[in-house]
Design a protein around this motif. Structure first.
Motif, PDB file in Angstrom:
ATOM      1  N   TYR A 185      43.291  34.025   0.981  1.00 28.17           N
ATOM      2  CA  TYR A 185      43.985  34.092   2.264  1.00 28.17           C
ATOM      3  C   TYR A 185      43.476  32.946   3.133  1.00 28.17           C
ATOM      4  O   TYR A 185      42.254  32.756   3.261  1.00 28.17           O
ATOM      5  N   PRO A 186      44.379  32.164   3.737  1.00 30.85           N
ATOM      6  CA  PRO A 186      43.950  31.018   4.548  1.00 30.85           C
ATOM      7  C   PRO A 186      42.939  31.417   5.615  1.00 30.85           C
ATOM      8  O   PRO A 186      43.080  32.451   6.260  1.00 30.85           O
ATOM      9  N   SER A 187      41.922  30.594   5.767  1.00 28.11           N
ATOM     10  CA  SER A 187      40.844  30.728   6.763  1.00 28.11           C
ATOM     11  C   SER A 187      39.801  31.775   6.405  1.00 28.11           C
ATOM     12  O   SER A 187      38.845  31.977   7.160  1.00 28.11           O
ATOM     13  N   LEU A 188      39.948  32.447   5.253  1.00 33.95           N
ATOM     14  CA  LEU A 188      38.936  33.404   4.803  1.00 33.95           C
ATOM     15  C   LEU A 188      38.440  33.012   3.415  1.00 33.95           C
ATOM     16  O   LEU A 188      39.165  32.381   2.639  1.00 33.95           O
ATOM     17  N   THR A 194      42.343  15.118 -26.730  1.00 35.94           N
ATOM     18  CA  THR A 194      41.750  13.789 -26.624  1.00 35.94           C
ATOM     19  C   THR A 194      42.787  12.701 -26.413  1.00 35.94           C
ATOM     20  O   THR A 194      42.448  11.574 -26.065  1.00 35.94           O
ATOM     21  N   ALA A 195      44.067  13.042 -26.609  1.00 35.21           N
ATOM     22  CA  ALA A 195      45.104  12.018 -26.471  1.00 35.21           C
ATOM     23  C   ALA A 195      45.698  11.946 -25.075  1.00 35.21           C
ATOM     24  O   ALA A 195      46.389  11.003 -24.744  1.00 35.21           O
ATOM     25  N   LEU A 196      45.443  12.969 -24.241  1.00 34.28           N
ATOM     26  CA  LEU A 196      46.123  13.034 -22.950  1.00 34.28           C
ATOM     27  C   LEU A 196      45.168  13.240 -21.788  1.00 34.28           C
ATOM     28  O   LEU A 196      45.549  13.792 -20.760  1.00 34.28           O
ATOM     29  N   THR A 197      43.920  12.865 -21.902  1.00 36.68           N
ATOM     30  CA  THR A 197      42.954  13.081 -20.831  1.00 36.68           C
ATOM     31  C   THR A 197      43.131  12.019 -19.757  1.00 36.68           C
ATOM     32  O   THR A 197      42.675  10.889 -19.896  1.00 36.68           O
ATOM     33  N   THR A 198      43.826  12.395 -18.689  1.00 36.14           N
ATOM     34  CA  THR A 198      44.048  11.500 -17.554  1.00 36.14           C
ATOM     35  C   THR A 198      43.625  12.206 -16.289  1.00 36.14           C
ATOM     36  O   THR A 198      43.656  13.428 -16.211  1.00 36.14           O
ATOM     37  N   THR A 199      43.239  11.462 -15.274  1.00 37.81           N
ATOM     38  CA  THR A 199      42.809  12.036 -14.000  1.00 37.81           C
ATOM     39  C   THR A 199      43.832  11.698 -12.929  1.00 37.81           C
ATOM     40  O   THR A 199      44.042  10.525 -12.614  1.00 37.81           O
ATOM     41  N   PRO A 200      44.528  12.675 -12.338  1.00 35.23           N
ATOM     42  CA  PRO A 200      45.499  12.391 -11.300  1.00 35.23           C
ATOM     43  C   PRO A 200      44.827  11.731 -10.094  1.00 35.23           C
ATOM     44  O   PRO A 200      43.709  12.076  -9.724  1.00 35.23           O
ATOM     45  N   SER A 201      45.540  10.783  -9.474  1.00 37.00           N
ATOM     46  CA  SER A 201      44.988  10.080  -8.324  1.00 37.00           C
ATOM     47  C   SER A 201      45.672  10.465  -7.024  1.00 37.00           C
ATOM     48  O   SER A 201      45.286   9.993  -5.959  1.00 37.00           O
ATOM     49  N   ALA A 202      46.700  11.324  -7.087  1.00 32.62           N
ATOM     50  CA  ALA A 202      47.401  11.747  -5.877  1.00 32.62           C
ATOM     51  C   ALA A 202      46.544  12.734  -5.089  1.00 32.62           C
ATOM     52  O   ALA A 202      45.547  13.254  -5.591  1.00 32.62           O
ATOM     53  N   PRO A 203      46.895  13.027  -3.795  1.00 31.71           N
ATOM     54  CA  PRO A 203      46.137  14.002  -3.005  1.00 31.71           C
ATOM     55  C   PRO A 203      46.098  15.369  -3.674  1.00 31.71           C
ATOM     56  O   PRO A 203      47.054  15.781  -4.323  1.00 31.71           O
ATOM     57  N   HIS A 204      45.002  16.090  -3.485  1.00 32.59           N
ATOM     58  CA  HIS A 204      44.803  17.398  -4.086  1.00 32.59           C
ATOM     59  C   HIS A 204      44.917  18.471  -3.003  1.00 32.59           C
ATOM     60  O   HIS A 204      44.393  18.319  -1.903  1.00 32.59           O
ATOM     61  N   PHE A 205      45.597  19.617  -3.345  1.00 31.67           N
ATOM     62  CA  PHE A 205      45.750  20.739  -2.427  1.00 31.67           C
ATOM     63  C   PHE A 205      45.408  22.024  -3.159  1.00 31.67           C
ATOM     64  O   PHE A 205      45.525  22.105  -4.384  1.00 31.67           O
ATOM     65  N   ASP A 206      44.975  23.070  -2.390  1.00 33.96           N
ATOM     66  CA  ASP A 206      44.802  24.372  -3.009  1.00 33.96           C
ATOM     67  C   ASP A 206      46.108  25.146  -2.906  1.00 33.96           C
ATOM     68  O   ASP A 206      47.111  24.638  -2.395  1.00 33.96           O
ATOM     69  N   LEU A 207      46.117  26.411  -3.399  1.00 43.09           N
ATOM     70  CA  LEU A 207      47.351  27.184  -3.435  1.00 43.09           C
ATOM     71  C   LEU A 207      47.896  27.525  -2.050  1.00 43.09           C
ATOM     72  O   LEU A 207      49.075  27.831  -1.895  1.00 43.09           O
ATOM     73  N   SER A 208      47.031  27.488  -1.024  1.00 46.66           N
ATOM     74  CA  SER A 208      47.501  27.785   0.330  1.00 46.66           C
ATOM     75  C   SER A 208      47.992  26.543   1.050  1.00 46.66           C
ATOM     76  O   SER A 208      48.401  26.619   2.209  1.00 46.66           O
TER      77      SER A 208
END
Length: 503
Positions: free
Chosen positions: A225-228, A468-482
């Motif tokens: 829950y947001p803020s908790l 091992t063929a698809l290990t990539t690290t996204p560079s876009a902004p990261h958000f949580d589920l809220s």
């Protein structure tokens, strides 16, 4: 006739063994009662009866625990069960879904025949009760009335029903689906469905995850829950209702001046959060709950208020993004044999190769199996779970023993955890890892087509694989589920470019 009698014995046996959940009572029944029809009621001959089939079933809209259909010959959507406890079904409104029932102006009423539309008339809860000794459901005495004056205290009695009971006929087999996944709570749209004009969010997310007792319908429920801070409860699912009890004084937050607790809709800090499954697969919140704030003022007095409440909303599963089924996976997990109860690490490599619209496993545990299966084992993406792939049980993948004299091959073959033919599930994750569930390895005689001895098995929460063929690290902004932006280094579930990743 003998078969019907056997089915009835099975139904009664199941009920007598347990009626802990409302779904234990789902099925068809024979309604019988002593019926006395008044002179006025004779004008409605054929519209009601004291001997008919009645069905207890799930409410398709998920608002109520259950619906009792066809009582006394009623023809509309039934009496709605609000709660079930100690073998008693509680129906608050006798005519909630029965206005104009029986194909005419006929209504359920108390034994005294009160007018169901008069607010001053006493209408206690209608409470059918399962009798585990006599194996029947007993119903309170009731009447059917018609009403000529809607302001009158009493209705006009058409028939009185006494000694009412429902005798089991056929049990409904309730499918207990897997609820695992991430959910978004959607608030109700009414004025009192949540607190308006406040900074406290009216929605939240939660994750349902199977526990070791999932065969008993148990799930861990991870709330965000947001803020908790996140908190976890344990719920049970019976095929229709997810019940999440919480203990008294479940503390969510505290500082020097205030504390926050989880409460029911009225603000009491002990209750159940209840979701009912509707026909569209949504979890309908039927109980209501709240976040309660306790404030200690400077003069030492204490005040309590609800900062937010949740009612008439529903939760729906957050759509899973399909994960690309391609690449080389290396699974490592604890492997046990009949001679090694402590287990040891074993690694199995697997290659998924898309071709012509299908997915093939053409490399498995150090062996090229392309030729053995004329292109590889066909993997199947589960239609309603785009991150789950199955491969068929009985798959031979590695030579266990070879007899040159008769050119006879005995292979290692993959089976489900019990040595059966249920498909082997592999869950692919957005961070390019995967998990293969519990499975076993047996010998298999390729010539005689016979399953042989158990060689070993992977234990619970089996092997975790890395693509091992698809290990990539996204560079876009990261958000949580809220929707809050978070650091890419924060462990847990991230939303990146609208897709889910686990870090």
């Amino acid at each position: 006739m003998k078969q019907l009698f056997s089915l009835l014995l099975l139904f009664v046996g199941a009920l007598s063994a347990s009626a802990n959940s409302i779904t234990d009572l789902f099925g068809t029944y024979t309604f019988t009662a002593d019926m006395s029809v008044t002179e006025l009621g004779q004008q409605y001959d054929g519209k009601f009866t004291n001997n008919c089939e009645v069905t207890i079933c799930a409410d398709p809209y998920g608002i109520y625990l259950a619906s009792i259909e066809g009582l006394a010959g009623s023809t509309k959507s039934g009496l709605k069960v609000s709660s079930y406890e100690n073998n008693r079904m509680i129906i608050h409104n006798w005519n909630d879904s029965n206005t104009g029932n029986f194909d005419g102006p006929i209504y359920f009423s108390t034994e005294m025949g009160y007018n169901p539309f008069c607010p001053d008339a006493p209408f206690p809860d209608f409470a059918p009760t399962w009798d585990s000794y006599y194996k029947v459901i007993n119903l309170p005495n009731f009447t059917l009335v018609t009403v000529s004056d809607y302001d009158a205290y009493e209705g006009q009695i058409l028939a009185t029903f006494t000694n009412c009971k429902l005798t089991p006929k056929d049990k409904e087999e309730v499918e207990i689906i897997d609820l695992s996944g991430d959910y978004q709570y959607i608030p109700g749209s009414g004025e009192y469905d949540y607190r308006h004009n406040t900074a406290w969010a009216n929605d939240f997310t939660f994750t349902l995850e199977k526990t070791k007792k999932t065969n008993n319908g148990e799930y861990a429920v991870y709330f965000q829950y947001p803020s908790l801070d996140p908190f976890t409860l344990i719920g049970t699912f019976d095929g229709h209702t997810l019940t999440i009890p919480f203990a008294e004084q479940l503390l969510l937050y505290i500082n020097d001046t205030q504390s926050l607790y989880l409460g029911d809709y009225d603000g009491f800090t002990v209750a159940d959060i209840v979701f009912n499954l509707d026909s569209e697969g949504r979890l309908i919140n039927s109980s209501g709950f709240s976040i309660v704030r306790v404030t200690i003022y400077s003069d030492g007095t204490m005040g309590t208020d609800k900062v937010q409440w949740f009612y008439n909303g529903y939760s729906e599963k957050i759509a899973e993004e399909p994960v690309e089924v391609s690449g080389n996976f290396s699974f490592t997990g604890k492997y046990y044999t009949p001679y090694d109860s402590e287990g040891m690490d074993r690694t199995i490599d697997m290659t998924f190769t898309p071709w012509n619209g299908d997915i093939y496993v053409d490399y498995f545990d150090g062996t090229v199996i392309y030729d053995l299966y004329y292109g590889g084992i066909t993997a199947t993406v589960v239609s309603n779970q785009p991150t789950v792939v199955t491969i068929p049980a009985g798959t031979c993948f590695k030579v266990y023993n070879y007899s040159p004299s008769d050119n006879q091959f005995v292979y290692e073959a993959l089976y489900d955890k019990d040595g059966g033919m249920n498909p082997i599930e592999i869950t692919l994750h957005a961070d390019h890892t995967a998990t293969i569930n519990e499975c076993s390895i047996y010998s298999y005689d390729f010539m005689t087509k016979q399953q042989g001895d158990l060689l070993g098995w992977f234990g619970e929460n089996t092997a975790v694989g890395v693509n091992t063929a698809l290990t990539t690290t996204p560079s876009a902004p990261h958000f949580d589920l809220s929707g809050r932006r978070i650091s890419p280094s924060t462990p847990g579930l991230h939303i990146v470019n609208g897709k889910k990743f686990i870090f």
